[in-house]
Scaffold this motif. Structure first.
Motif, mmCIF file in Angstrom:
data_model
loop_
_atom_site.group_PDB
_atom_site.id
_atom_site.type_symbol
_atom_site.label_atom_id
_atom_site.label_comp_id
_atom_site.label_asym_id
_atom_site.label_seq_id
_atom_site.Cartn_x
_atom_site.Cartn_y
_atom_site.Cartn_z
ATOM 1 N N ARG A 70 -61.738 13.268 2.187
ATOM 2 C CA ARG A 70 -61.211 14.401 1.401
ATOM 3 C C ARG A 70 -59.976 14.991 2.077
ATOM 4 N NH1 ARG A 70 -66.714 15.922 1.379
ATOM 5 N NH2 ARG A 70 -67.745 15.316 -0.567
ATOM 6 N N GLU A 74 -56.132 14.928 0.557
ATOM 7 C CA GLU A 74 -55.384 16.182 0.456
ATOM 8 C C GLU A 74 -54.025 16.033 1.126
ATOM 9 O OE1 GLU A 74 -54.886 20.063 -0.826
ATOM 10 O OE2 GLU A 74 -56.843 19.081 -0.974
ATOM 11 N N LYS A 78 -53.122 14.089 -4.141
ATOM 12 C CA LYS A 78 -54.297 13.777 -4.955
ATOM 13 C C LYS A 78 -53.936 12.975 -6.196
ATOM 14 C CE LYS A 78 -56.758 17.994 -3.601
ATOM 15 N NZ LYS A 78 -57.382 19.239 -4.098
ATOM 16 N N ASN A 79 -53.407 11.784 -5.989
ATOM 17 C CA ASN A 79 -53.089 10.916 -7.120
ATOM 18 C C ASN A 79 -52.995 9.462 -6.670
ATOM 19 O OD1 ASN A 79 -49.950 10.118 -6.843
ATOM 20 N ND2 ASN A 79 -50.250 12.215 -6.130
ATOM 21 N N TRP A 105 -66.088 8.960 -5.809
ATOM 22 C CA TRP A 105 -65.523 9.215 -7.132
ATOM 23 C C TRP A 105 -65.433 10.709 -7.444
ATOM 24 C CZ3 TRP A 105 -62.588 5.862 -9.068
ATOM 25 C CH2 TRP A 105 -62.862 4.506 -9.041
ATOM 26 N N GLN A 106 -66.133 11.533 -6.676
ATOM 27 C CA GLN A 106 -66.071 12.982 -6.901
ATOM 28 C C GLN A 106 -64.829 13.601 -6.267
ATOM 29 O OE1 GLN A 106 -68.453 14.160 -8.961
ATOM 30 N NE2 GLN A 106 -69.133 12.016 -8.944
ATOM 31 N N ILE A 107 -64.097 12.818 -5.482
ATOM 32 C CA ILE A 107 -62.895 13.324 -4.808
ATOM 33 C C ILE A 107 -61.690 13.144 -5.726
ATOM 34 C CG2 ILE A 107 -61.385 13.092 -2.794
ATOM 35 C CD1 ILE A 107 -63.792 12.005 -1.238
ATOM 36 N N GLU A 108 -61.059 14.234 -6.071
ATOM 37 C CA GLU A 108 -59.895 14.195 -6.960
ATOM 38 C C GLU A 108 -58.775 13.362 -6.346
ATOM 39 O OE1 GLU A 108 -56.613 17.260 -8.970
ATOM 40 O OE2 GLU A 108 -58.314 18.056 -7.820
ATOM 41 N N GLY A 109 -58.214 12.469 -7.147
ATOM 42 C CA GLY A 109 -57.099 11.641 -6.697
ATOM 43 C C GLY A 109 -57.458 10.198 -6.444
ATOM 44 N N THR A 111 -58.553 6.752 -7.556
ATOM 45 C CA THR A 111 -58.537 6.030 -8.829
ATOM 46 C C THR A 111 -59.056 4.599 -8.716
ATOM 47 O OG1 THR A 111 -56.230 5.394 -8.427
ATOM 48 C CG2 THR A 111 -56.608 7.385 -9.734
#
Length: 343
Positions: A70, A74, A78-79, A105-109, A111
């Motif tokens: 995470r 950061e 986050k992409n 998969w719960q971590i934003e960004g 893919t």
């Protein structure tokens, strides 16, 4: 040979950035490489890190890994982040694999999530669980369809080719993409490499896309600290790519894969700025995989692998000591820090 297993978690106070064999590696791209375990079910004769033979093995607590992933996402942005699970060992021995996949998969960004395996521990149930965990791609090392040669290369008494190919079919029917990653051993498996290429070409001719089934041929590399195949001499990179070009034309398939083929691009690199020869203070936190290897803590985020450059028996008395070590390797392209002592 017996071995001990050490767990790295928050309480262990061992940082998981900076080590090559366990933890998290950043190579300055949108790929985050994680190594949760060093245990392996094989002892391949060509393994460049000698998996399956360590004196000490390590397992990282998944929650500790997730916390640091995470933080790194950061830092990088986050992409379009891919997490690649590539242990110095076999990931299917990691009991928290499915929890790790689902939590990532719960971590934003994030893919894409991919992982490496020798494939021998796969079965229908595991493949279904990997699919439910939304694994994007699985990279499986397969060097030959010849059972005897496969057993020789992997030092395995029963390398079940037919069962592995059945699992390939199950993966192809799932939502998971498959990449077959053979190592090319010159004069040893030349024809076998062509058989694997023809296998992939046939699958594509039967409707599977280039993304669904890929082949990534690896050059055989010899490292001073790894296992080496007898009578096999690695070829130059120039020769390797020349042969790939020949096979590309012969089978009308792209074999020279690069970053663009996997959507890899440059990102900020999370690292400490050292150069070879720098002397730094560390605290010895643990023994490493070998008797001449320790893990040293540089700061709250970074560890270093310490190589002892003369014969010393491991002693628990070294743990907790503060010493100076000299930088052996600190590349501008990754965050791995290797040091040595005494100097």
């Amino acid at each position: 040979m017996g071995y001990e297993i050490k767990t790295i978690n928050k309480d262990s106070a061992i940082p998981i950035f900076g080590l090559d064999f366990i933890g998290i590696i950043d190579r300055g791209t949108n790929i985050i490489e994680i190594k949760p375990i060093t245990l392996c079910n094989l002892k391949c004769k060509y393994c460049f890190v000698k998996c399956g033979g360590y004196f000490s093995n390590f397992i990282v607590d998944p929650n500790f890994l997730l916390e640091k992933v995470r933080d790194l996402v950061e830092f990088k942005g986050k992409n379009n982040i891919e997490v690649h699970i590539a242990p110095y060992g076999e990931i299917l021995l990691y009991k928290d694999l499915f929890f790790l996949l689902e939590s990532l998969w719960q971590i934003e960004g994030i893919t894409t999530i991919s992982m490496q395996t020798n494939g021998l521990l796969l079965n229908q149930e595991i493949i279904q669980k990997l699919e439910r965990s939304r694994l994007t791609r699985i990279n499986i090392s397969l060097n030959t369809f010849n059972k005897k040669l496969a057993e020789y290369l992997t030092a395995s008494k029963d390398y079940n080719i037919e069962f592995l190919l059945e699992n390939f079919n199950s993966i192809l029917k799932s939502k998971i993409n498959l990449l077959i990653a053979p190592v090319w051993f010159p004069s040893q498996n030349d024809l076998d490499i062509e058989e694997i290429i023809k296998y992939v070409v046939n699958l594509r001719d039967n409707g599977y896309s280039k993304k669904k089934i890929q082949i990534g041929i690896q050059k055989y590399l010899v490292y001073k600290t790894g296992r080496k195949l007898k009578k096999i001499q690695p070829k130059t990179w120039g020769y390797f790519y020349k042969q790939l070009s020949y096979l590309e034309k012969k089978y009308d398939i792209k074999l020279k894969l690069g970053p663009r083929d996997f959507g890899i691009h440059k990102r900020k690199l999370f690292k400490l700025e050292f150069k070879e020869g720098d002397i730094i203070p560390i605290e010895i936190m643990s023994k490493g995989r070998w008797n001449n290897e320790y893990i040293g803590k540089i700061n709250e985020e970074f560890s270093t692998k310490i190589l002892i450059n003369k014969a010393l028996d491991f002693s628990e008395d070294y743990i907790g000591k503060n010493i100076n070590v000299k930088i052996l390797k600190s590349s501008p392209n990754d965050n791995i820090i290797t040091t040595f002592a005494p100097f």
